[in-house]
Design a protein around this motif. Structure first.
Motif, short mmCIF file in Angstrom:
data_model
loop_
_atom_site.label_atom_id
_atom_site.label_comp_id
_atom_site.label_asym_id
_atom_site.label_seq_id
_atom_site.Cartn_x
_atom_site.Cartn_y
_atom_site.Cartn_z
N PRO A 131 2.54 -5.52 -8.74
CA PRO A 131 1.50 -6.68 -8.80
C PRO A 131 1.79 -7.81 -7.52
CG PRO A 131 2.97 -6.73 -10.87
CD PRO A 131 3.45 -5.49 -10.04
N PRO A 132 0.83 -8.63 -7.30
CA PRO A 132 0.89 -9.58 -6.47
C PRO A 132 2.03 -10.68 -6.27
CG PRO A 132 -1.22 -9.60 -7.21
CD PRO A 132 -0.50 -8.84 -8.15
N GLY A 133 2.69 -10.88 -5.26
CA GLY A 133 3.96 -11.86 -5.38
C GLY A 133 5.08 -11.35 -6.17
N THR A 134 5.27 -9.93 -6.04
CA THR A 134 6.47 -9.38 -6.60
C THR A 134 7.47 -8.94 -5.65
OG1 THR A 134 5.40 -7.38 -7.18
CG2 THR A 134 5.64 -8.80 -8.83
N GLY A 135 7.20 -9.21 -4.22
CA GLY A 135 8.29 -8.99 -3.38
C GLY A 135 7.92 -7.62 -2.46
N LYS A 136 6.63 -7.16 -2.36
CA LYS A 136 6.78 -5.85 -1.64
C LYS A 136 6.44 -6.41 0.06
CE LYS A 136 2.64 -5.21 -3.63
NZ LYS A 136 2.61 -6.27 -4.54
N THR A 137 6.01 -7.46 0.28
CA THR A 137 5.85 -7.97 1.80
C THR A 137 7.47 -8.34 2.18
OG1 THR A 137 3.71 -8.47 1.60
CG2 THR A 137 4.94 -9.70 3.24
N MET A 138 8.17 -9.20 1.30
CA MET A 138 9.21 -9.67 1.46
C MET A 138 10.19 -8.42 1.80
SD MET A 138 11.76 -12.36 -0.68
CE MET A 138 12.88 -13.33 0.10
N SER A 225 10.57 5.26 12.93
CA SER A 225 9.84 3.99 12.27
C SER A 225 9.86 4.32 10.80
CB SER A 225 8.45 3.82 12.92
OG SER A 225 8.51 3.36 14.29
N LEU A 226 10.07 3.02 10.25
CA LEU A 226 9.73 3.13 8.82
C LEU A 226 8.29 2.53 8.44
CD1 LEU A 226 12.70 0.78 7.22
CD2 LEU A 226 12.01 3.22 6.52
N VAL A 227 7.79 3.49 7.78
CA VAL A 227 6.48 3.35 7.25
C VAL A 227 6.54 2.88 5.80
CG1 VAL A 227 4.05 4.26 7.21
CG2 VAL A 227 5.70 4.98 8.91
N LEU A 228 5.92 1.76 5.52
CA LEU A 228 5.88 1.17 4.13
C LEU A 228 4.34 1.05 3.66
CD1 LEU A 228 8.64 -1.63 4.41
CD2 LEU A 228 8.95 0.95 3.95
N GLU A 239 -3.44 11.83 -5.43
CA GLU A 239 -2.02 12.53 -5.62
C GLU A 239 -1.43 12.90 -4.59
OE1 GLU A 239 0.00 15.41 -8.79
OE2 GLU A 239 -2.35 15.27 -8.75
N ALA A 240 -2.27 13.73 -3.66
CA ALA A 240 -1.97 14.23 -2.65
C ALA A 240 -1.20 13.31 -1.49
CB ALA A 240 -3.00 15.09 -1.86
N LEU A 241 -1.70 12.21 -1.58
CA LEU A 241 -1.26 11.14 -0.85
C LEU A 241 -0.04 10.56 -1.19
CD1 LEU A 241 -2.46 9.75 1.74
CD2 LEU A 241 -3.36 8.20 0.34
N ALA A 242 -0.02 10.36 -2.55
CA ALA A 242 1.37 9.60 -3.03
C ALA A 242 2.34 10.64 -2.98
CB ALA A 242 1.04 9.57 -4.62
N ARG A 243 2.15 12.00 -2.95
CA ARG A 243 3.35 12.99 -2.92
C ARG A 243 4.09 13.04 -1.68
NH1 ARG A 243 1.40 18.09 -2.64
NH2 ARG A 243 -0.47 17.79 -3.57
N ARG A 244 3.32 12.44 -0.67
CA ARG A 244 3.90 12.52 0.80
C ARG A 244 4.87 11.36 1.08
NH1 ARG A 244 -0.29 15.73 1.17
NH2 ARG A 244 -0.43 17.33 2.80
N PHE A 245 5.29 10.42 0.11
CA PHE A 245 6.30 9.32 0.38
C PHE A 245 7.66 9.79 -0.15
CE2 PHE A 245 2.34 7.07 0.14
CZ PHE A 245 2.33 6.15 1.27
N ASP A 246 8.47 9.72 0.81
CA ASP A 246 9.99 10.03 0.39
C ASP A 246 10.60 9.26 -0.85
OD1 ASP A 246 10.31 11.24 2.94
OD2 ASP A 246 10.58 9.58 3.83
N GLU A 247 9.86 7.87 -0.76
CA GLU A 247 10.39 7.13 -1.78
C GLU A 247 9.27 6.28 -2.55
OE1 GLU A 247 13.53 5.79 -3.38
OE2 GLU A 247 14.85 6.66 -1.97
N VAL A 248 9.18 6.27 -3.80
CA VAL A 248 8.32 5.14 -4.41
C VAL A 248 9.10 3.98 -5.14
CG1 VAL A 248 6.33 4.79 -5.87
CG2 VAL A 248 6.55 6.96 -4.97
N ILE A 249 8.91 2.92 -4.66
CA ILE A 249 9.60 1.84 -5.53
C ILE A 249 8.74 0.83 -6.22
CG2 ILE A 249 11.15 -0.18 -4.74
CD1 ILE A 249 12.52 1.34 -2.81
N GLU A 250 9.06 0.62 -7.31
CA GLU A 250 8.22 -0.06 -8.30
C GLU A 250 8.61 -1.61 -8.40
OE1 GLU A 250 6.15 1.43 -11.63
OE2 GLU A 250 7.34 3.25 -11.31
N TYR A 251 7.66 -2.67 -8.28
CA TYR A 251 8.06 -3.90 -8.35
C TYR A 251 7.22 -4.60 -9.66
CZ TYR A 251 9.83 -3.46 -3.88
OH TYR A 251 10.69 -3.20 -2.73
N SER A 252 8.15 -5.43 -10.35
CA SER A 252 7.57 -6.09 -11.48
C SER A 252 8.11 -7.52 -11.52
CB SER A 252 7.78 -5.33 -12.63
OG SER A 252 9.42 -5.16 -12.74
#
Ligand SMILES: Nc1ncnc2c1ncn2[C@@H]1O[C@H](COP(=O)(O)OP(=O)(O)OP(=O)(O)O)[C@@H](O)[C@H]1O
Ligand SMILES: [Mg+2]
Length: 332
Positions: A131-138, A225-228, A239-252
């Motif tokens: 959700p917004p404001g949980t630290g993704k940009t940070m 380069s890091l691509v976030l 789904e095809a897109l989501a599978r291509r990430f090395d890591e998925v990090i969830e913020y709450s």
């Protein structure tokens, strides 16, 4: 400060001569001291010292910065925002699990040559969801800060709305830059890619965009380069897109303990003059970003009122204000 000094300062700035610039600043400090302005002189000297320290630690200081180089040129200008963040992971309040995963990514990046020597590549593609404001940009800033890399931010939603029809071509330009210029790239509002799919205006364009992104994600990234990619809604992603990430990090949203840690940090020297238990009930459901704003609000009041502490009541009220605002602008 005399006009003579100002001319000299400007000249050294234009020439990119940092040493000259700082030594003129010291001359100004000496002049201030002679005129009995001890405090100003001291301040100037401290600033010069700070600039010197930064230069030594290898952080780009103005005048010598690689910024002109690291600034996207040509058609990407205006689409990509570039910064050199100073934050690090240490300034974030994170769960043990997330901290560990982010630290591992930093380590892999720092030792990428060693990994490459063994035929391995560091983790580069991450999806940040929350959700917004949980630290993704940070997080993106902190990774760039840790690695002393520039942070390039692209708002995909803006790219879509401004250049619909040329979006695939613009993305290609961006991907080329990622492959050529090492940095941390934050593709913000990444769900824009998924959410336009039903757009009846141009189905062909959406397919081109999606294919272009999928192909890009498969390309070897020789600059490491890091691509976030950041998004508020994971549901909308392909789904095809989501599978291509090395890591998925969830913020709450933070739990009570994390919320308090964030507030305490942000209050800094303005400690709470009383018990935390009275504000606890106002913490629930506020994002990290909202907590920071509440803390800033009470600190500003304390400064202007000349106080050195924060009353639990004042903090409680500021938190309550954030809660009320939140209720008014509930997200769809
Ligand atoms: N884990 C954290 N520790 C300390 N402060 C935090 C943390 N996460 C967020 N913040 C604070 O909240 C502010 C907002 O966070 P940030 O901009 O990273 O949110 P975001 O997830 O990118 O939100 P959005 O989806 O709206 O872009 C930050 O500038 C920072 O001050
Ligand atoms: Mg953000």
């Amino acid at each position: 400060m005399s006009t003579k000094h100002l001319f000299a300062l400007l000249n050294s700035h234009i020439e990119g001569d940092v040493e000259q610039f700082l030594s003129i600043a010291l001359q100004v400090a000496a002049q201030e001291a002679r005129q009995g302005h001890a405090e100003e002189a001291e301040k100037l000297k401290r600033l010069v010292q700070k600039a010197r320290n930064q230069q030594r630690s290898g952080r780009p200081a103005s005048g010598q910065t690689p910024i002109p180089l690291a600034r996207p040129r040509g058609e990407l200008q205006g689409l990509v925002e570039s910064t050199y963040p100073k934050v690090t992971l240490a300034s974030m309040v994170l769960s043990e699990n997330v901290r560990e995963r982010l630290s591992r990514i930093v380590r892999q990046q720092q030792e990428r040559t060693r990994l490459r020597d063994h035929g391995q590549a560091p983790t580069t593609h991450m999806l940040l969801v929350g959700p917004p404001g949980t630290g993704k940009t940070m997080t993106a800033s902190a990774l760039a800060g840790e690695l002393h890399l520039p942070l390039f931010t692209v708002r995909l939603e803006a790219l879509f709305s401004r250049y619909f029809g040329e979006t695939a071509a613009k993305l290609r330009l961006l991907f080329d830059q990622i492959a050529q210029m090492r940095g941390v790239y934050l593709l913000d509002e990444f769900d824009a890619i998924g959410s336009h799919r039903g757009d009846p205006n141009d189905v062909g364009e959406i397919r081109r965009v999606l294919n272009s992104v999928l192909a890009f994600m498969e390309e070897p990234n020789s600059t490491d380069s890091l691509v976030l990619a950041a998004t508020n809604h994971v549901g909308i992603l392909d789904e095809a897109l989501a599978r291509r990430f090395d890591e998925v990090i969830e913020y709450s949203y933070p739990d009570g303990q994390a919320a308090r840690a964030i507030l305490e940090r942000r209050l800094g020297n303005f400690k709470l003059s009383g018990s935390w238990s009275s504000v606890e009930s106002a913490l629930d459901g506020l994002s990290q970003g909202e907590l920071v704003r509440a803390a800033d609000a009470v600190v500003k009041d304390a400064i202007l009122e000349g106080g050195s502490k924060v009353l639990p009541n004042a903090l409680g009220r500021a938190l309550q204000n954030r809660q009320t605002l939140k209720g008014k602008f509930r997200r769809r």
